[in-house]
Design a protein around this motif. Structure first.
Motif: not given
Ligand code: FES
Ligand SMILES: Cc1cc2nc3c(=O)[nH]c(=O)nc-3n(C[C@H](O)[C@H](O)[C@H](O)COP(=O)(O)O)c2cc1C
Ligand code: SF4
Ligand code: SF4
Ligand code: SF4
Ligand code: FES
Lengths: 598, 125
Positions: A11, A13, A15-16, A48, A51-52, A55
């Motif tokens: 991932c 994203d 978040g990641c 994305y 399941l943040c 991550a």
């Molecule tokens: S944004 Fe990557 S897990 Fe939440």
């Protein structure tokens, strides 16, 4: 033709990326090289996953084995064990909370199992930078159908029949909106995608753009074709750099393949798509402010009518649609309106994506069929409260100007009309879970503070009214509330709602008014007894030592940053309320349950 | 990249594009190569790669190649299992790269088990 026996999805994203996904990618590349697997195993960076808190997530195909919370040090083990020897690395798998059983495939985890992924189905599964992967998944088929097999009117009819409603908040029927703009005689017309997403804590639209940008582009072209627009704009916040980069890349690829630009798919249809990076003000998400911002003017709402469909961008007929709305469109065209209405409820078909946050175990993005109860989202998918013994007391739905629903209302289904009837609203899809440690007064204050600072200042009730309300809330949470404050806030709130020009003002008092409806007692505790039951408002939190429990170990006195605690060794201690700043350190430190909230 | 000029173009392009995500589709038909320590020592990686090449050459896309750990028949490595939809899993032993075309042609494509390589078969047969 490339051929790999295995694909490793990581991932990538936002978040990641803020965890250490880039380093993990690097490490994988290294390890694959070291083991001579570079030609056999392909690394794919996806968007994305949802399941943040678990991550970064790494999924190994063809088995589909999912690994969570992967650290750099785990990479060599995955490569050596799984990719080289074909053995799974069990310790990195998801373990069911109750049964402790390990679950190898992510779609069997409770969090995903109960979801219905239409809009998010490619997110975390394909490489967003590859148009080939999108096409392999059936991408651009909806566009091809719309352009080649249908007449313009038939496309509109299909979308009307699907009863797709705007996911940007208001739930306006998308097909009807297109029809209105299509009927306008003025030329040219414009198609606008609203990717402003200003809610703090919301990341639905951003995630779609990062994980599956082509779905939005395809939806835009279809909409543009239907209304007769040859130019489209995506208005996105400049700070969402990854989304902007992926979107630009996707646009370039679609142009190269003749799916965007001139003479699309040889049909003579033209559509050019431009990305506008905005400075990011909450009010710019309002459609009339948004079109002004695209024109390069200050993003301020204007009175409607005329609606944007009559006079939008540069005074021309314009359709403004939300990202998630547009991402639904290709699938509706590819699979038919009847397929879409199989999901959700008759009046609100399809699915809705929610950003689940707050005091809940699994936070992240969830996509469920319309009609699912809030309770199911919070408990079945979200796994319930973050702390076992804490009861969930309410859920705030719809972002910073949304509504607070108390526990006994959680059986309400997420559906436009039912929520409206219950005096709430779907909003943009924020779901914030509150438990007994959340103070609703403080929560409302924070929401109002955000909204108040985002008011564009054009109308007095919104500009001044929200400021007055905020002042009242501030003094209540400081223990300086006055009698009559609650009534005053209700009055102000109603006035702001009734006299503000745009949706920002009209919805600003919602959090306060809705919490006053069901948690008036909590306000009164603050106001009359200068007590914050949740122990949040630091000015009202009073700590005391129960002499009978105190053994005089002095632990609390040593941690107190302001020396508010006194007492002889082995004698009961005491807190000086005038010195105590309510930091709570002594409570955490005491092993004998002698420190209590007064 | 040249532009797609018709619905047919898009469909043709899609067929090709499917290759890019093939490894992510778990198929009903499986080809399983034993990749335990001893399998690798016996040359399982090479066999696996020859399988991939051969399947590609023949443009067979409805079978997924996957791998498994030690199944306790180490003396017969390289072990290869073929599990076709609705059929029992057949296990071949001592598979060498030269055997790969036969397994694919006879068993995977034409449904005829390569008897001289079989070491594990369901009891009933
Ligand atoms: S944004 Fe990557 S897990 Fe939440
Ligand atoms: C203050 C305010 C902020 C808004 N912010 C957004 C936003 O960030 N994204 C969005 O799609 N719609 C937002 N809207 C709703 C838009 O005005 C508009 O209704 C929506 O973009 C229409 O798209 P839809 O029909 O696809 O939902 C906002 C409205 C208001 C009043
Ligand atoms: S209601 Fe508030 S944000 Fe909306 S136009 Fe008036 S002052 Fe601006
Ligand atoms: S830590 Fe607890 S027991 Fe020890 S002195 Fe403080 S209140 Fe008393
Ligand atoms: S709450 Fe903080 S300031 Fe107050 S007595 Fe305890 S440690 Fe000291
Ligand atoms: S983004 Fe990687 S799993 Fe959330």
């Amino acid at each position: 033709m490339e051929s790999y026996r295995s694909h490793v999805l990581i991932c990538g994203d936002t978040g990641c990326n803020s965890s250490d996904s880039p380093q993990i990618q690097e490490k994988f590349t290294e390890e694959l090289e070291k083991n001579g697997l570079t030609n056999e195993v392909k690394l794919i960076i996806t968007g994305y996953h949802g399941l943040c808190e678990l991550a970064p997530i790494v999924i190994v195909y063809p088995e589909g084995t999912s690994y969570f919370k992967v650290s750099q040090d785990d990479v060599s083990e995955i490569v050596e064990e799984h990719l080289l020897k074909g053995r799974t690395v069990d310790r990195l798998m998801y373990h069911d909370r109750d049964s402790e059983e390990k679950i190898p495939y992510y779609n069997e985890i409770d969090f995903y199992k109960q979801q219905e992924r239409i809009v998010l189905r490619n997110c975390g599964y394909i490489n967003p930078d590859s148009i080939n992967e999108y096409i392999a998944q059936g991408g651009y088929e909806g566009l091809a159908k719309a352009l080649v097999e249908f007449e313009r009117e038939e496309v509109t009819e299909e979308v009307i029949k699907s009863n797709l409603r705007g996911r940007g908040g208001a739930g306006f029927p998308t097909g009807e909106k297109w029809k209105l703009a299509g009927q306008e005689p003025a030329e040219p017309k414009y198609m606008v995608c609203n990717a402003d997403e200003g809610d703090p804590g919301a990341f639905i639209d951003r995630s779609i753009l990062e994980g599956d940008p082509h779905s939005v582009i395809e939806g835009m072209v279809i909409a543009g074709y239907v209304i007769g627009a040859e130019i489209g704009y995506v208005y996105v916040r400049a700070e969402c750099q990854l989304a902007v980069r992926r979107l630009r890349m996707a646009i370039e690829q679609a142009e190269q393949l003749g799916l965007l630009g001139e003479n699309i798919l040889g049909t003579g249809v033209n559509f050019t798509l431009k990305v506008v990076e905005g400075a990011g003000a909450f009010v710019c998400g309002e459609s009339t402010a948004l079109t002004r911002a695209i024109e390069g003017r200050r993003g301020m709402p204007r009175p409607t009518p005329p609606r944007s469909t009559e006079q939008g961008l540069w005074g021309k007929p314009t359709v403004v649609n939300n990202v998630e709305t547009l991402a639904c469109v290709p699938y509706i065209l590819a699979n038919g309106a009847d397929w879409f209405t199989n999901y959700g409820t008759p009046k609100s078909p399809g699915t809705k994506v929610f950003a689940l946050t707050g005091k809940v175990k699994n936070t992240g993005l969830v996509e469920v069929p319309m009609g699912t109860s809030i309770r199911d989202i919070v408990f079945d998918i979200g796994g319930g409260g973050i702390q076992q013994d804490n009861e969930i007391k309410a859920v705030q739905i719809g972002g910073p100007s949304g509504f607070c629903l108390p526990e006994d209302k959680l059986d309400l289904p997420v559906e436009f009309d039912t929520l409206d009837d219950a005096g709430a609203m779907m909003g943009s899809g924020g779901l914030v879970v509150m438990d007994e440690e959340t103070c609703v007064v403080n929560e409302s204050k924070l929401h109002l503070k955000f909204i108040q600072s985002e008011s564009c200042g054009k109308c007095t009730p919104c500009r001044e009214g929200t400021k007055r309300m905020l002042e009242i809330l501030e003094r209540i949470t400081e223990g300086k509330g006055r009698s009559g404050d609650i009534e005053l806030m209700k009055e102000l709130g109603d006035m702001i709602i009734n006299t503000s020009l745009c949706g920002l003002g009209k919805s600003a008092p919602n959090p306060v008014l809705s919490t006053l409806r069901c948690f008036e007692d909590e306000y009164k505790e603050h106001l009359e007894n200068e007590r914050c039951p949740a122990g949040v408002c630091s000015d009202l939190v009073k700590y005391q030592i129960v002499p009978d429990n105190c053994i005089g170990c002095t632990a609390c006195a040593r941690v107190c940053p302001v020396d508010a605690i006194s007492g002889e060794k082995k004698q009961p201690h005491e807190i000086d309320p005038d010195k105590c700043i309510g930091c709570g350190e002594c409570l955490k430190k005491c092993k004998f349950e002698a420190v209590v909230l007064g | 990249m040249s532009k797609l000029k018709s619905l047919e173009d898009l469909k043709r392009y899609r067929e090709q594009a499917k290759e890019t995500i093939k490894a992510r589709k778990t198929n009903e038909n499986l080809l399983i190569v034993g990749m335990g320590t001893c399998g690798i020592a016996a040359g399982a990686r090479e066999v696996l790669n020859v399988f991939m090449e051969e399947l590609n050459k023949r443009e067979l896309s409805d079978i997924t190649v996957t791998q498994t750990g030690c199944i306790g028949m180490c003396e017969n490595e390289v072990l290869v299992g073929v599990k076709k939809q609705g059929e029992e899993r057949i296990t071949y032993g001592n598979v060498a790269p030269e055997d790969v075309p036969r397994i694919i042609n006879d068993h995977v494509v034409n449904g005829k088990i390569v008897n001289d390589l079989v070491i594990g078969k369901p009891q009933s047969k």
